[in-house]
Enzyme design. Structure first.
Site, PDB file in Angstrom:
ATOM      1  N   HIS A  53       0.829  -1.204   0.000  1.00 51.12           N
ATOM      2  CA  HIS A  53       0.000   0.000   0.000  1.00 51.12           C
ATOM      3  C   HIS A  53       0.862   1.253   0.000  1.00 51.12           C
ATOM      4  O   HIS A  53       1.953   1.267   0.571  1.00 51.12           O
ATOM      5  CB  HIS A  53      -0.913   0.006   1.223  1.00 51.12           C
ATOM      6  CG  HIS A  53      -1.915  -1.103   1.221  1.00 51.12           C
ATOM      7  ND1 HIS A  53      -3.038  -1.087   0.424  1.00 51.12           N
ATOM      8  CD2 HIS A  53      -1.957  -2.270   1.906  1.00 51.12           C
ATOM      9  CE1 HIS A  53      -3.732  -2.200   0.629  1.00 51.12           C
ATOM     10  NE2 HIS A  53      -3.085  -2.936   1.521  1.00 51.12           N
ATOM     11  N   ARG A 315      -7.267 -11.201   9.396  1.00 53.06           N
ATOM     12  CA  ARG A 315      -6.428 -10.072   9.803  1.00 53.06           C
ATOM     13  C   ARG A 315      -6.299 -10.140  11.326  1.00 53.06           C
ATOM     14  O   ARG A 315      -7.300 -10.345  12.014  1.00 53.06           O
ATOM     15  CB  ARG A 315      -7.091  -8.760   9.408  1.00 53.06           C
ATOM     16  CG  ARG A 315      -7.553  -8.662   7.943  1.00 53.06           C
ATOM     17  CD  ARG A 315      -8.450  -7.438   7.817  1.00 53.06           C
ATOM     18  NE  ARG A 315      -9.015  -7.216   6.498  1.00 53.06           N
ATOM     19  CZ  ARG A 315     -10.177  -7.721   6.062  1.00 53.06           C
ATOM     20  NH1 ARG A 315     -10.873  -8.547   6.835  1.00 53.06           N
ATOM     21  NH2 ARG A 315     -10.643  -7.418   4.874  1.00 53.06           N
ATOM     22  N   SER A 343      -3.535  -5.260   8.124  1.00 52.33           N
ATOM     23  CA  SER A 343      -3.270  -4.364   7.002  1.00 52.33           C
ATOM     24  C   SER A 343      -3.013  -2.953   7.524  1.00 52.33           C
ATOM     25  O   SER A 343      -3.749  -2.484   8.377  1.00 52.33           O
ATOM     26  CB  SER A 343      -4.478  -4.349   6.059  1.00 52.33           C
ATOM     27  OG  SER A 343      -4.198  -3.507   4.975  1.00 52.33           O
ATOM     28  N   CYS A 406       3.603 -29.159 -13.549  1.00 48.57           N
ATOM     29  CA  CYS A 406       2.332 -28.422 -13.484  1.00 48.57           C
ATOM     30  C   CYS A 406       2.149 -27.709 -14.805  1.00 48.57           C
ATOM     31  O   CYS A 406       2.867 -26.768 -15.115  1.00 48.57           O
ATOM     32  CB  CYS A 406       2.352 -27.433 -12.325  1.00 48.57           C
ATOM     33  SG  CYS A 406       1.006 -26.233 -12.366  1.00 48.57           S
ATOM     34  N   CYS A 408      -0.511 -26.048 -15.953  1.00 51.85           N
ATOM     35  CA  CYS A 408      -1.228 -24.763 -15.942  1.00 51.85           C
ATOM     36  C   CYS A 408      -0.270 -23.610 -15.657  1.00 51.85           C
ATOM     37  O   CYS A 408      -0.411 -22.533 -16.210  1.00 51.85           O
ATOM     38  CB  CYS A 408      -2.331 -24.767 -14.890  1.00 51.85           C
ATOM     39  SG  CYS A 408      -3.544 -26.068 -15.101  1.00 51.85           S
TER      40      CYS A 408
END
Lengths: 494, 425, 129
Positions: A53, A315, A343, A406, A408
């Site tokens: 952030h 959280r 957060s 894998c 994918c």
């Protein structure tokens, strides 16, 4: 019982604990990192929005506000040193109606006070040029260029590995069951198998940091888990968002957002639901519906039918402060908390580690730099992101790169073998998944599971039915076929 | 980087790829290469050890491996070359293929024609959104089938099955025959998605209940799955509150549908029909990218391998005709799904082929119906119709239009629809 | 005394629910079927239900640890349990040939159990005598 001696014991190997451990690895100290799960990054770190952030959200003056901005500033360097993918995408808070525009300016001002660089409010045209799939009803947005995307468990694993390479002892599957306090000072940390006599303790126990604090008599905060649920969409649709798209925030969360992940998936969530149970990571029909309908407001063309998985994260919200709980426990100066890291905890982790270091120093820990500290950590050499020429060279050097396990996520056998042979032991299917992405793609491990189990059994010297998803009772296979006792009853109804 | 050239390259050596490759070879193509990521050909048939394959094509009930064996032998005998343990990474629009394996490393394969036969994957928990915890013990039916039938391990011993797709039904019997307890099969639709035969021989034979209009609404257990909550659903598939029932189990199997695997096709720029999840194809099974053909489950999900084989023969022929310069004139009519029909394959038909050979239309209906006509309409004109005593969404309907039976002109649209017998169109 | 049997016909996708009344080993009434095939199916299902059984047997030294097997012909339904137990107790040694007989006379039915596929020996694996 084995007795060990330490200068510092760090409790909890999430993104915070591993950041602290790595920070302390710079100094001439004997450090232990103890974790109750069989792997690092198994708590809040493994299930969150994976965003760095910018820092305009938190109330000025709080730890959250200070450390978010500092954390975001050092992320690019930390990720470079540790070979962790960080994408400086920037982020947008999108006003979907005129009456939300004042909120953007509120955030802009708060960001200014918090010291967030280069924030600006952009108009509809600029927004839609940046993000063509955002709801065309949008009127304006707050652009925060310093935000970005990171792989949170990748960072925690890298920090732990780098710490271990620089001398930190990592004990996995080691829950702290008691802490000895004598005359107002911590003297030892107990796990079922070892007692670690120590001069200092750092509490990075995540959801359980309040219970750890109570072991030294601190009872002035508690952790209330706040659940958030998410959907992940097929990589094919990663193009639909270029950066995190936040709605205008509410009182308790930043709202349900739409974001790309570092690995090009599209991710939506989280909602916010306070609960008592610290282990309840269940997704709910109501919660997922809430996530979907709000995300559709942001992005009406969301590829609803191409969700590949959903999950919930918790959280670790500290009450009553609602802020990070940092610093020594009252009356126990050598017990330093790094608790209540919700957060923007992921963003703040490198800064939290610095603060914890400073508190340790203030409490008398002598910090003498280690000459041979190596801040660089080499990651697993991945195949999928290379050019055909480089891929050809990799296979030439190690033919196991020529074996896709894998399909994918295009993960090769070489990568899985590397994941199983690194400084931090990897013993679970989820551990392999977090280190290589095997099983994280659109088929969600349908095709690769048998191959991953085969490689794990071979590399770890185990039989197939001893391999677990995430330790404990999470065995994947329950014995062989033709197990005579069971088959004796077979077909009796036929 | 090694570079090789072939006339026809088939990607995927399952039933579709095997049939296409050997047919291309039989048509006179010189160099045909089959590429597959697995260590042996046969594809998913190698794990489908139950019988019931080939009833239409060979009038006998073969097991999956037996069916595969026939075609593997035929391919070898006809001179198809195999490149196993090899993964195709990309297909370029100019028909250059990049593939890797451990022996040669990176390979560039140039092809005159490519046949896509990559098959499909299973829908999983994420695709159907089952709330609850995320423990071990939740498997798609096919993954469980692989563990039991090829690796010799039991994914669990106390099983709940969600979805009545055929693999789920087959695995219900398979688990029972290995001494496990299967609590029941729960199907969200008001009708079963599997073949009747499997409901009788897999479920009824073993006293396993089938609960229609039911779904799993919660997964319990943190490490290994401990139980599931199942609920009855209303006609909008919304769980009915009060109908919840907790069923202890150590395994949840999902048999909730298949999705064509078209990542390579998409990356190559081939148009995908969103209804079927596979490429838009002509009756030669050619995709929208010239020279690239597709067949089998990569185009649309089949319930009978016999139809996969038939369709793949067409793709093999189509690829061969391109290589041999014998493609029909590019005058095409388009097909369209009309009332009661979910989709029709192929999407386009060569006018020339309508005159020279039998054209097979594959379609799926939207809901179960009895006593209907499948009708081919152009504008308001009915061109062709066949009676069907019963049609079900789970069972693909195939309609054979004999040569010269209908005439059409390029650009015309042929709609395929269901008409109840007795109703006027 | 008559017995009532309710069956789902598997002769076609229709899946007719057939109700039969049986007296002294004979069907005396049949309802619900829409064609002759349903009647034949009911006849077989009631008086001599037969099934092909498919399973796996353990393999030593093979590229896979198990090989799929089937009964060469259908066997009586009530023999399935015994047959599965016999199959569970067997181990064969690789290589296995296509349609190699694994059990000659399964559950005393006169039917053999055969391998559904060939299975090669593992390279560098155990060599058979």
């Amino acid at each position: 019982m084995e007795r060990l001696k330490a200068d510092v014991v760090v409790i909890g190997a999430g993104v915070t604990g591993t950041a602290v451990a790595r920070e302390l690895a710079r100094y001439q100290l004997k450090v232990f990192l103890v974790e109750k799960h069989p792997d690092v990054a198994c708590g809040c770190t493994k299930a969150n929005t994976a965003i760095v952030h910018a820092g305009y959200d938190a109330t000025p003056g709080t730890w959250k506000a200070k450390l978010n901005v500092r954390g975001a500033a050092v992320y690019p360097q930390v990720c470079r040193e540790l070979e962790v993918e960080f994408k400086p995408t920037g982020s947008l808070v999108v006003a979907l109606a005129e009456d939300q525009v004042p909120h953007l300016y509120e955030l802009l001002n708060r960001g200014y006070v918090n010291g967030v660089p280069d924030l600006k409010v952009i108009g509809r045209d600029e927004l839609l040029a940046k993000e063509p799939y955002v709801n065309p009803k949008a009127v304006a947005a707050l652009w925060a260029p310093t935000a970005g995307l990171v792989n949170p468990w990748g960072l925690a694993i890298a920090q732990a590995e780098n710490a271990a390479e620089n001398g930190v002892e990592v004990l996995l599957g080691a829950p702290v069951v008691g802490i000895d306090v004598t005359d107002g000072l911590v003297t030892a940390v107990q796990t079922p198998d070892v007692i670690i006599e120590t001069r200092y303790v750092v509490n990075a126990g995540g959801r359980y940091s309040d219970e750890i604090a109570r072991m030294v008599g601190q009872d002035d905060f508690r952790i209330v888990p706040r659940k958030g649920e998410y959907y992940v969409f097929d990589k094919r649709f990663g193009y639909m968002a270029n950066c995190p798209l936040f709605p205008v925030p509410t009182a308790i969360s930043k709202g349900i957002l739409v974001t790309p992940s570092v690995d090009k998936n599209l991710l939506i969530g989280p909602n916010a639901q306070d609960q008592e149970d610290k282990e309840d990571l269940d997704t709910t029909a109501e919660g997922l519906q809430e996530v979907l309908s709000e995300a559709l407001t942001m992005m009406p063309d969301l590829p609803v039918k191409d969700a590949i998985t959903n999950f919930a994260g918790l959280r670790a919200v500290a009450r009553p402060s609602n802020d990070f709980v940092l610093g020594p426990a009252p009356g126990v100066p050598n017990f330093i908390n790094a608790a209540g890291i919700q957060s923007p905890g992921l963003t703040s982790a490198p800064a939290v580690a610095e603060v914890v270091r400073d508190y340790l120093q203030m409490a008398g820990l002598e910090l003498k730099g280690k000459k041979k500290f190596n801040p660089f950590r080499k990651g697993i050499v991945t195949f999928r992101d290379k050019s055909h020429e480089e891929q050809a060279r990799l296979i030439q050097e190690d033919p196991r790169y020529g074996q896709i396990v894998c399909r994918c996520e295009t993960v090769t056998e070489a990568e899985i073998v590397q994941a199983l042979n690194r400084p931090i032991p990897c013993t679970t299917i989820d551990g392999v998944k977090r280190r290589t992405r095997a099983g994280m793609g659109r088929c969600q491990a349908g095709f690769c599971t048998p191959r991953v189990v085969e490689i794990m059994a071979r590399e770890l010297g185990l039989s197939w039915d001893e391999i677990t998803k995430k330790g404990g009772a999470s065995r994947l296979l329950l014995g062989q076929t033709k197990c005579s006792a069971a088959v004796k009853g077979a077909g009796k109804d036929a | 980087m090694r570079s090789i050239k072939y006339d026809v390259v088939v990607i995927g050596a399952g039933p579709a790829g095997l049939a296409a490759a050997s047919r291309a070879k039989a048509m006179g193509v010189k160099r045909v290469l089959l590429v597959d990521r697995d260590r042996e050909p046969g594809g998913i048939l190698q794990q489908c050890i139950h019988n019931g394959f080939g009833l239409h094509l060979f009038k006998e009930e073969l097991t999956g491996p037996e069916y595969a064996y026939k075609f593997i032998e035929e391919s070898y005998a006809s001179g198809v070359e195999f490149l196993m343990n090899t993964m195709v990474l990309t297909i370029q629009p100019d028909r250059q293929i990049y593939a890797i394996n451990r022996k040669v490393g990176m390979l560039k394969i140039e092809a005159q024609a490519i046949v896509l036969a990559m098959g499909c994957r299973e829908r999983n928990r994420g695709a159907v959104t089952i709330p609850g915890s995320r423990p071990s013990g939740i498997f798609t039916a096919g993954t469980a089938q692989r563990f039991v039938n090829m690796e010799g391990y039991m994914p669990g011993r106390h099983v709940v099955i969600l979805g009545s797709g055929d693999i789920g039904l087959i695995m219900a019997r398979r688990f029972t025959w290995e001494g496990a307890k299967v609590e029941g099969v729960f199907e969200i639709m008001p009708y079963s998605n599997g073949l009747n035969r499997n409901i009788v021989q897999c479920l009824k034979d073993n006293n396993i209940p089938l609960h229609l209009s039911h779904t799993v609404t919660k997964v319990h257990g943190n490490e290994r799955i401990e139980a599931v909550t199942v609920s009855q659903v209303d006609e909008h598939f919304t769980p009915l509150s009060g109908s919840e029932q907790v069923i202890p189990c150590d395994t949840l199997l999902l048999s909730v549908g298949l999705i064509p695997e078209n990542e390579l096709s998409r990356d190559a720029g081939i148009h995908i029909d969103p209804v079927i999840g596979g490429p838009v194809v002509t009756d030669e099974m050619e995709t929208t990218l010239a020279g690239v053909f597709a067949c089998g489950n990569v185009v649309h999900v089949h319930d009978l391998v016999d139809n996969v084989t038939r369709e793949s023969w067409l793709a093999g022929e189509g690829a061969a005709r391109l290589v041999l310069g014998q493609q029909p004139t590019r005058d095409l009519v388009t097909t369209k799904a009309g009332s009661g029909v979910r989709y029709v394959v192929p999407h386009k038909i060569h006018v020339e082929n309508l005159a020279t050979r039998t054209t097979t239309l594959y379609l799926r209906v939207l809901q179960p119906e009895e006593n209907v006509r499948v009708e081919l309409v152009s504008g308001t004109k009915s061109l062709f119709s066949v009676h069907q005593r019963v049609v079900r969404p789970a069972e693909m309907v195939s309609i054979n239009v004999p040569p010269k039976r209908i005439t059409a002109t390029a650009g015309e649209e042929l709609m395929v629809r269901l008409v109840r017998e007795g109703d006027k169109a | 005394m008559s017995t009532i049997y309710e069956l789902t016909c598997i002769a076609c996708p229709m899946g007719c629910q057939i109700k039969t009344k049986v007296q002294q080993d004979k069907i005396i009434s049949i309802k619900g079927n829409s064609c002759k095939r349903g009647e034949l199916y009911a006849q077989d299902e009631i008086f001599r239900p037969m099934r092909v059984i498919t399973s796996t047997v353990r393999v030593q030294g093979g590229v896979l640890p198990v090989v799929p097997v089937r009964t060469a012909e259908p066997i009586p339904k009530d023999k399935i349990g015994v047959a599965l137990q016999e199959i569970a107790c067997i181990t064969v040694t690789a290589p296995v040939k296509f349609h190699q007989v694994i059990v000659p006379n399964i559950a005393d039915t006169g039917v053999s159990v055969v391998a559904s596929r060939p299975l090669a020996a593992k390279e560098g694996g155990e060599k058979t005598a």
